[in-house]
Enzyme design. Sequence first.
Site, PDB file in Angstrom:
ATOM      1  N   ASN A   1       0.808  -1.216   0.000  1.00 58.40           N
ATOM      2  CA  ASN A   1       0.000   0.000   0.000  1.00 58.40           C
ATOM      3  C   ASN A   1       0.845   1.272   0.000  1.00 58.40           C
ATOM      4  OD1 ASN A   1      -2.381  -1.623   0.150  1.00 58.40           O
ATOM      5  ND2 ASN A   1      -1.988  -1.855   2.354  1.00 58.40           N
ATOM      6  N   ARG A   2       2.065   1.149  -0.460  1.00 50.74           N
ATOM      7  CA  ARG A   2       2.986   2.278  -0.554  1.00 50.74           C
ATOM      8  C   ARG A   2       3.295   2.913   0.804  1.00 50.74           C
ATOM      9  NH1 ARG A   2       3.505  -0.186  -4.540  1.00 50.74           N
ATOM     10  NH2 ARG A   2       3.768   0.615  -6.660  1.00 50.74           N
ATOM     11  N   LEU A   3       3.138   2.144   1.875  1.00 50.26           N
ATOM     12  CA  LEU A   3       3.486   2.648   3.207  1.00 50.26           C
ATOM     13  C   LEU A   3       4.927   2.243   3.519  1.00 50.26           C
ATOM     14  CD1 LEU A   3       0.172   1.920   5.160  1.00 50.26           C
ATOM     15  CD2 LEU A   3       0.915   4.030   4.010  1.00 50.26           C
TER      16      LEU A   3
END
Length: 208
Positions: free
Chosen positions: A186-188
């Site tokens: 989730n692009r975290l």
Amino acid sequence: MREQYRSEDFTEKDLAADPMDQFAQWFREVAAGGMLHEPNAMVVSTATPEGRPSSRTVLLKHYDDRGFVFFTNYGSRKGRELTANPYVSLLFPWHPLARQVVVTGSAARVGRDETVAYFRTRPHGSQLGAWASEQSTVVGSREELVRRYEELAVRYPEGEKVPAPPQWGGFRVVPETIEFWQGHENRLHDRLRYVREGADWRVERLCP
């Protein structure tokens, strides 16, 4: 094209106190994993005094608590730009592990003794190549470049000592910041950056 990065959390408690120790740990893991052909390949970005950037991939040849060392022709584009503007960025793109290391700092030439000592470890053909190529200059044809090499091979046959070219040598990049990037779902992503403050280092977390 899009990919979900799946990996373990990378938090402040996982960091070594010194960024070069942290780099050594990640570098050992990448090299031992066998997923990358040349884990010491890095993108070196330089700029002219007017701010015009250029990038290329080179091989890291040494690192220690003083910084990161690579070798080149001082007359090459990167050599000329670093002479005029010593600020530089290094990027280690270890994509199979969803990792990157980004270094910013300044570059200075290593001592001649260090250059000569490294030059002696290069294969004979690479030694001749350093003489044959006037790196980044225009050449009329590949045949011309090969002819230069063949003339040098006659002058310095296998087994004969090849002197280190005077226009060729090392740069040491002394880091001011070193960022360790670990990809996540989730692009975290985790982005932990060491920032030099005098003789010490401060760690900060960046938003992905």
